[in-house]
Write an enzyme that holds these catalytic residues in place. Structure first.
Site, PDB file in Angstrom:
ATOM      1  N   GLU A  97      -2.428  12.463  20.594  1.00  0.00           N
ATOM      2  CA  GLU A  97      -3.408  12.966  19.631  1.00  0.00           C
ATOM      3  C   GLU A  97      -2.753  13.885  18.599  1.00  0.00           C
ATOM      4  O   GLU A  97      -3.200  13.969  17.443  1.00  0.00           O
ATOM      5  CB  GLU A  97      -4.501  13.705  20.397  1.00  0.00           C
ATOM      6  CG  GLU A  97      -5.588  14.318  19.565  1.00  0.00           C
ATOM      7  CD  GLU A  97      -6.548  15.137  20.419  1.00  0.00           C
ATOM      8  OE1 GLU A  97      -7.650  15.419  19.947  1.00  0.00           O
ATOM      9  OE2 GLU A  97      -6.169  15.489  21.564  1.00  0.00           O
TER      10      GLU A  97
ATOM     11  N   HIS B 153      -8.726  12.336  23.092  1.00  0.00           N
ATOM     12  CA  HIS B 153      -8.649  13.740  23.507  1.00  0.00           C
ATOM     13  C   HIS B 153      -8.954  13.867  25.006  1.00  0.00           C
ATOM     14  O   HIS B 153      -9.871  13.211  25.502  1.00  0.00           O
ATOM     15  CB  HIS B 153      -9.662  14.556  22.707  1.00  0.00           C
ATOM     16  CG  HIS B 153      -9.583  16.022  22.961  1.00  0.00           C
ATOM     17  ND1 HIS B 153      -8.534  16.801  22.529  1.00  0.00           N
ATOM     18  CD2 HIS B 153     -10.441  16.857  23.613  1.00  0.00           C
ATOM     19  CE1 HIS B 153      -8.746  18.061  22.888  1.00  0.00           C
ATOM     20  NE2 HIS B 153      -9.897  18.117  23.548  1.00  0.00           N
TER      21      HIS B 153
ATOM     22  N   LYS C 109      17.534   3.085  35.967  1.00  0.00           N
ATOM     23  CA  LYS C 109      17.493   4.393  35.289  1.00  0.00           C
ATOM     24  C   LYS C 109      16.082   4.952  35.250  1.00  0.00           C
ATOM     25  O   LYS C 109      15.847   6.111  35.589  1.00  0.00           O
ATOM     26  CB  LYS C 109      18.074   4.225  33.883  1.00  0.00           C
ATOM     27  CG  LYS C 109      18.020   5.445  32.972  1.00  0.00           C
ATOM     28  CD  LYS C 109      16.769   5.504  32.131  1.00  0.00           C
ATOM     29  CE  LYS C 109      16.533   4.294  31.270  1.00  0.00           C
ATOM     30  NZ  LYS C 109      17.413   4.172  30.133  1.00  0.00           N
TER      31      LYS C 109
ATOM     32  N   CYS D  46      18.250  -0.133  32.274  1.00  0.00           N
ATOM     33  CA  CYS D  46      16.892   0.402  32.072  1.00  0.00           C
ATOM     34  C   CYS D  46      16.092   0.539  33.355  1.00  0.00           C
ATOM     35  O   CYS D  46      15.432   1.564  33.583  1.00  0.00           O
ATOM     36  CB  CYS D  46      16.118  -0.494  31.111  1.00  0.00           C
ATOM     37  SG  CYS D  46      17.052  -1.072  29.681  1.00  0.00           S
TER      38      CYS D  46
ATOM     39  N   TYR E  16      22.998   8.603  24.912  1.00  0.00           N
ATOM     40  CA  TYR E  16      21.740   8.659  25.657  1.00  0.00           C
ATOM     41  C   TYR E  16      21.966   8.266  27.113  1.00  0.00           C
ATOM     42  O   TYR E  16      21.293   8.779  28.015  1.00  0.00           O
ATOM     43  CB  TYR E  16      20.656   7.799  24.994  1.00  0.00           C
ATOM     44  CG  TYR E  16      20.839   6.306  25.086  1.00  0.00           C
ATOM     45  CD1 TYR E  16      20.319   5.592  26.155  1.00  0.00           C
ATOM     46  CD2 TYR E  16      21.514   5.599  24.093  1.00  0.00           C
ATOM     47  CE1 TYR E  16      20.478   4.218  26.245  1.00  0.00           C
ATOM     48  CE2 TYR E  16      21.669   4.234  24.171  1.00  0.00           C
ATOM     49  CZ  TYR E  16      21.152   3.542  25.245  1.00  0.00           C
ATOM     50  OH  TYR E  16      21.319   2.179  25.336  1.00  0.00           O
TER      51      TYR E  16
ATOM     52  N   CYS F 294      20.350  -4.494  31.822  1.00  0.00           N
ATOM     53  CA  CYS F 294      19.080  -3.749  31.864  1.00  0.00           C
ATOM     54  C   CYS F 294      18.479  -3.757  33.256  1.00  0.00           C
ATOM     55  O   CYS F 294      18.120  -2.711  33.804  1.00  0.00           O
ATOM     56  CB  CYS F 294      18.102  -4.347  30.862  1.00  0.00           C
ATOM     57  SG  CYS F 294      16.443  -3.662  30.981  1.00  0.00           S
TER      58      CYS F 294
ATOM     59  N   GLU G 244      20.772  10.717  29.975  1.00  0.00           N
ATOM     60  CA  GLU G 244      19.766  10.220  30.915  1.00  0.00           C
ATOM     61  C   GLU G 244      20.250  10.345  32.351  1.00  0.00           C
ATOM     62  O   GLU G 244      19.506  10.781  33.243  1.00  0.00           O
ATOM     63  CB  GLU G 244      19.417   8.777  30.593  1.00  0.00           C
ATOM     64  CG  GLU G 244      18.580   8.607  29.331  1.00  0.00           C
ATOM     65  CD  GLU G 244      18.328   7.151  28.980  1.00  0.00           C
ATOM     66  OE1 GLU G 244      17.357   6.879  28.265  1.00  0.00           O
ATOM     67  OE2 GLU G 244      19.109   6.274  29.425  1.00  0.00           O
TER      68      GLU G 244
END
Length: 615
Positions: free
Chosen positions: A595, A590, A187, A184, A326, A179, A330
Site C-alpha cells: 500500500e 490496507h 536458497k 533459487c 546477491y 535454480c 543471500e
C-alpha cells in the site's frame, strides 16, 4: 530515404530555457542528421520575441488551442520547410514539452513482430530434413526444458541433454539446472528457515507467545542443519523426478550425456561411463547456464561455492562469504539467520548494478543483525589449520579462522567444452558468454537462451520465457520476441529487496538529475510494529519518474517483508507503460506494505522527511 523531420525553435538569446532547449535539440540534430533538422530562430530580445509571437499573431496560426495562450520562451513547432514564414504544421510547446519530445524521439522504436522475424537469419531448417532431431537442447535447466517441451508440443522431434559436471568440491545434482538444485529453490527455503528463527527471537514475546527457557532477553532456539538439509534435498529430488516425467510426457528424449559440437548439425555425446556416440539435428539450443567463478588466491581450492553449500552434510559453522554479489549476501543472510557466525568480505560496493540507496540500506540492516563486514578487503591466502578449519589471511594482513569459506564473486558461462570453435561461435573472453541476436548465435541454426547468452539477465523466469518464445518462433510460426525490459527481480537478503525498471542512479545517468523525480517513503511494516527488536530499521520504497506531464514511471524499488510478492504485480503495470498518476489513483489494500507504493507523496526534491506515519 525519408526526409528529416524539421523542428523550429524560437526564443531570445538571454533566456536560459531557450538556450537549454536549443542545445538539446542541436545535439540530437548532430547525432541524427538524417532524421532531424533543427531551425533556430533567435529573436534577440524578449520584446522582439513577444512582438513576433503574440502581437504578430504567429501562435494563432496553429489549430492546437494550447499554442494560442503560449507566451513563454522557447516556442517550438514542427514545420514542412525551414522558413519561418511558411505555414507551421504541429505545435510542440515550451521548454518542458520540448525535453519530453526529445525523450520520446530517443526512445527505441518497438519492432513489429514481422520486423523481428526479418532480423533473424535463415537457419536452413526444412520439415523434410534428414537429421535425427528437429531440435536438440543442450542443458536441462529451466530455460532448456521449457524450450524443449514447448517445441515438442508443436510436433517437433526434440532431445534434451543434461550432464552435471561436478564442482571442484565434487558436488553434483539432478535434472533441473542451477535454480532448482543449487540456486533459487534451496536458497529461498533456507532463507525461510532464517526468517522463522528471526521471528521467534524478535517477535514472539511482543505477540504474547511464550517459548519457555530464555537466554537473557531472547528465547533459546536450536537449529538442526542436518534436518533442514535433508528436507530441502528430498524436496529437490522430488522436483528432479517430476521434470523427467514431464519430459517423457511431452515426448522429449532425455539424454544424460555431455554434448560437444563436431559441426553445426552434429553433436558428440559422452555418458557418465565415458561412452561416446553422435546425434544430428536441424537446430540446436544452448542452455547450459553458468558456474561460479573460483577464488583466485593461494589456497583458493579450499573454498566452496553456492554449488556446494546447500548439500553440505554438516553445519557450515563459522563462515566467511567472499563477494558483494546477491548470492554472497543471500547466503550470508540465511546462515546468520539460523544462528551462525558470519563475516562478509567485499572488494568494493554491495550489490553492484542495483540501486545504491537500497543496497546501502541492506548492508546496514545486515550489519545491525550481527553480520560482520570486512570492506575493501579480500582473502589473499587460505590454509588448513586445526584439522578442517581454514585460516584466512586478508589483503590488509589481518588473519581469522573459519569453518567454511564460501566464494560468490561472480559466474561464468559453462561453455568451455561445447566445441564452439567447431561451429564458428566466439564467446566473450571475460565471462565466456555467447553473443546472440534474438537468441540466434553467429551460427544461424544454433540458438542460446538464459545465463549463457550475452546481455541476458541472469534470472530463471527470463530463461524460461526466452525458451518458450523461441520455441514458438521456430516451430509454431510466431514472430514475437521476448521483451527483456522492465523485468522484476528480488534479492532474498535478511531484509528482502525487489525492483523493476531503472535504479535511481541509472535514471540520472540516462535522463539527467534535473529530468527525474523520486517519490519515497520510509515506513514501519505493521507486522514489525510491536517488536522492540525491529525498532532500529524501517522498510523503504521509492518510485522514480520522469518530469514529463504524465510522470512516466521509470523504476520501482521496495525493501521490506515479502518484497518479491509485493513487486510482481507492479511489473505487469510497468510493461503496460505505468504513469505515476495511475499508480496513486489505485486504491491500496490496507493494511499492507505494498500500500505504501500507491500512497507515495513525498519527493526527494522537496527535502521533506520520507518517514511515514499514521494509519
Amino acid at each position: 530515404m525519408a526526409s528529416p523531420q524539421i523542428l523550429h525553435i524560437a526564443g531570445w538569446s538571454t533566456c536560459g530555457f531557450y538556450r537549454r532547449a536549443s542545445s538539446v535539440l542541436g545535439s540530437l540534430a548532430l547525432l541524427f542528421p538524417t532524421k532531424l533538422k533543427v531551425v533556430d530562430h533567435d529573436m534577440g530580445s524578449r520584446a522582439d520575441y513577444r512582438s513576433w509571437l503574440i502581437e504578430g499573431g504567429f501562435r494563432d496560426k496553429f489549430p492546437d488551442s494550447r499554442a494560442h495562450s503560449h507566451s513563454s520562451s522557447p516556442f517550438v513547432w514542427v514545420g514542412d520547410s525551414q522558413s519561418i514564414d511558411d505555414p507551421p504544421k504541429d505545435y510542440v510547446g515550451g521548454h518542458d514539452d520540448t525535453l519530453a519530445w526529445c525523450r520520446s524521439f530517443m526512445k527505441p522504436a518497438e519492432a513489429s513482430t514481422s520486423e523481428a522475424a526479418e532480423l533473424m537469419a535463415e537457419d536452413g531448417h526444412t520439415s523434410d530434413h534428414s537429421y535425427d532431431y528437429d531440435l536438440v537442447v543442450i542443458g536441462g535447466g529451466s530455460g532448456g526444458m521449457a524450450a524443449a517441451k514447448e517445441a515438442a508440443s508443436f510436433g517437433a522431434k526434440v532431445a534434451c541433454l543434461d550432464f552435471v559436471k561436478p564442482s571442484p568440491q565434487g558436488t553434483t545434482w539432478g535434472l533441473g539446472g542451477t535454480c532448482v538444485n543449487v540456486g533459487c529453490i534451496p536458497k529461498k527455503l533456507m532463507h525461510q528457515g532464517a526468517l522463522i528463527r528471526e521471528g521467534i527471537h524478535l517477535d514472539s514475546e511482543a505477540f504474547g507467545i511464550s517459548l519457555g527457557e530464555t537466554n537473557g532477553d531472547e528465547p533459546v532456539t536450536q537449529h538442526s542443519w542436518e534436518t533442514m538439509r535433508e528436507n530441502v534435498i528430498n524436496y529437490i529430488r522430488g522436483l528432479n523426478f517430476k521434470y523427467r516425467v514431464r519430459l517423457r510426457e511431452k515426448s522429449v528424449t532425455y539424454l544424460n550425456k555431455l554434448g560437444k559440437f563436431v559441426d553445426k548439425h552434429t553433436l558428440e555425446c559422452t555418458d557418465k561411463k565415458g561412452r561416446v556416440s553422435q546425434i544430428t539435428s536441424s537446430r540446436f539450443l544452448i542452455a547450459v547456464g553458468g558456474r561460479p567463478t573460483p577464488l583466485d588466491c593461494e589456497g583458493g581450492e579450499l573454498a566452496i561455492s553456492s554449488d556446494d553449500i546447500f548439500s553440505r552434510e554438516k553445519s557450515p559453522g563459522k563462515t566467511l562469504c567472499v563477494g558483494a554479489s546477491y548470492i554472497s549476501l543471500e547466503c550470508a543472510g540465511f546462515l546468520a539467520g539460523i544462528g551462525l557466525d558470519v563475516t562478509v568480505a567485499v572488494r568494493s560496493i554491495l550489490l553492484r548494478g542495483f540501486d545504491r540507496e537500497c543496497a546501502e540500506l541492506i548492508g546496514d540492516y545486515m550489519e545491525d543483525h550481527g553480520i560482520k563486514f570486512k570492506k575493501q578487503n579480500l582473502p589473499k591466502k587460505l590454509e588448513k589449520v586445526e584439522g578442517d578449519k581454514i585460516q584466512v589471511t586478508f589483503t590488509d594482513d589481518s588473519v581469522d579462522v573459519f569453518d567454511t569459506v564460501l566464494v560468490a564473486i561472480g559466474r561464468q558461462a559453462d561453455t568451455d567444452k561445447l566445441g564452439l570453435e567447431n561451429v564458428g561461435i566466439e564467446v566473450n573472453p571475460k565471462n565466456k558468454k555467447i553473443p546472440a541476436k534474438l537468441e540466434q548465435t553467429a551460427c544461424p541454426n544454433i540458438y542460446a537462451v538464459g545465463d549463457v547468452m550475452q546481455g541476458c539477465p541472469e534470472l530463471t523466469p527470463v530463461a524460461i520465457q526466452a525458451g518458450l518464445f523461441l520455441a514458438r518462433r521456430l516451430f509454431n510460426g510466431a514472430t514475437e520476441p521476448l521483451d527483456y525490459q522492465n523485468i522484476c527481480t528480488t534479492v532474498f537478503t535478511p531484509i528482502e529487496y525487489a525492483c523493476v525498471g531503472l535504479s535511481e542512479d541509472d535514471a540520472i545517468e540516462k535522463f539527467g538529475a534535473e529530468n527525474i523525480e523520486v517519490y519515497h517513503s520510509s515506513f514501519m511494516p505493521l507486522e514489525w510494529s510491536l517488536s522492540s527488536g525491529r525498532s532500529g530499521h524501517n522498510a523503504f520504497t521509492k518510485v522514480i519518474v520522469d518530469k514529463s506531464p504524465d510522470e512516466n514511471v521509470l523504476g520501482i524499488h521496495f525493501a521490506g517483508p515479502n518484497a518479491g510478492e509485493v513487486m510482481q504485480g507492479y511489473g505487469v503495470a510497468m510493461k503496460d507503460g505505468l504513469t505515476f498518476k495511475s499508480l496513486v489513483n489505485t486504491v491500496g489494500i490496507h493494511p499492507t506494505s505494498s500500500e505504501e507504493i500507491v500512497t507515495l507523496a513525498v519527493t526527494k526534491s522537496s527535502g521533506e522527511d520520507a518517514a511515514a506515519g499514521g494509519c
